[in-house]
Scaffold this active site. Structure first.
Site, PDB file in Angstrom:
ATOM      1  N   LEU A  63     -12.572 -38.829  19.225  1.00  7.76           N
ATOM      2  CA  LEU A  63     -13.893 -39.396  18.586  1.00  7.76           C
ATOM      3  C   LEU A  63     -15.227 -38.894  19.223  1.00  7.76           C
ATOM      4  CD1 LEU A  63     -15.333 -41.324  16.868  1.00  7.76           C
ATOM      5  CD2 LEU A  63     -14.557 -43.199  18.660  1.00  7.76           C
ATOM      6  N   SER A  64     -15.917 -38.199  18.465  1.00  5.55           N
ATOM      7  CA  SER A  64     -17.050 -37.662  18.956  1.00  5.55           C
ATOM      8  C   SER A  64     -18.088 -38.688  19.394  1.00  5.55           C
ATOM      9  CB  SER A  64     -17.741 -36.866  17.930  1.00  5.55           C
ATOM     10  OG  SER A  64     -16.969 -35.779  17.306  1.00  5.55           O
TER      11      SER A  64
END
Length: 217
Positions: A63-64
């Site tokens: 998840l950035s």
């Protein structure tokens, strides 16, 4: 006495961090604040959910970090009537953010585990204008139509022609372009009349795009 309506300190710092790093679009900031990032990661990672850091999710994906998600979203300049395509659903968090700005979002994921979990999570949190497809993001099933905005959240060696072909007139596509192992550059492409205007934005690091639908996971 602590007020029950006050935002928790980590959420306040989250917003402050985005503003300090240059995110100024009010709609994007509101969307980032409204979507509960802690609900899109496994419980073990929830204490770090509001920090400006990338977090691991299943299937070897990530998840950035919030800043990158906010920055990409801001650069798309989404309008309320827009139809948005996202390649790489992951946890479903970015799709949820996009859904608060657009009319509808189609998000494509190659890992069944991620697609199923994201679909369930988005339904549970009432993001009813997001459709999650299990498919190869670079060879979409027929009948998906075209899009006002396209966001690629996995690194590709070159700008995918199959996605450029799905871009409406005036449409914008953003993708990280570059080698799988190393830095990529976020490129913004806008379709104006019969030409494509490309503009490099910032250096980023994303996991590499893989072809097809994953056989396992």
């Amino acid at each position: 006495m602590h007020s029950s309506v006050a935002a928790p300190p980590e959420k306040m710092m989250f917003q402050l961090s985005l503003r300090r790093r240059g995110i100024s679009d009010r709609g994007v900031l509101q969307a980032m604040e409204a979507v509960p990032r802690d609900r899109f990661v496994d419980p073990i990672h929830r204490p770090n959910a509001w920090r400006d850091t990338a977090l691991p999710i299943p299937c070897g994906q990530t998840l950035s970090q919030p800043f990158v998600i906010a920055y990409m979203t801001e650069q798309l300049r989404i309008e309320p009537a827009h139809r948005v395509l996202e390649i790489g659903t992951g946890s479903g968090y970015h799709a949820a953010v996009l859904s608060r700005l657009a009319q509808s979002v189609v998000s494509v994921e190659r890992f069944r585990t991620l697609a199923d979990r994201a679909r369930g999570r988005l339904r549970e949190l009432n993001y009813g204008n997001v459709e999650v497809l299990l498919a190869d993001g670079f060879a979409l099933p027929d009948g998906q139509g075209t899009f006002d905005r396209i966001l690629v959240t996995v690194a590709v060696a070159e700008m995918p022609q199959s996605l450029l072909d799905l871009l409406d007139p005036g449409g914008v596509l953003i993708a990280p372009i570059g080698p799988a192992s190393g830095r990529q550059t976020l490129i913004r492409v806008q379709r104006k009349d019969d030409e494509l205007i490309r503009r490099p934005l910032v250096d980023v690091r994303f996991v590499a795009a893989l072809p097809g639908v994953a056989r396992e996971l």
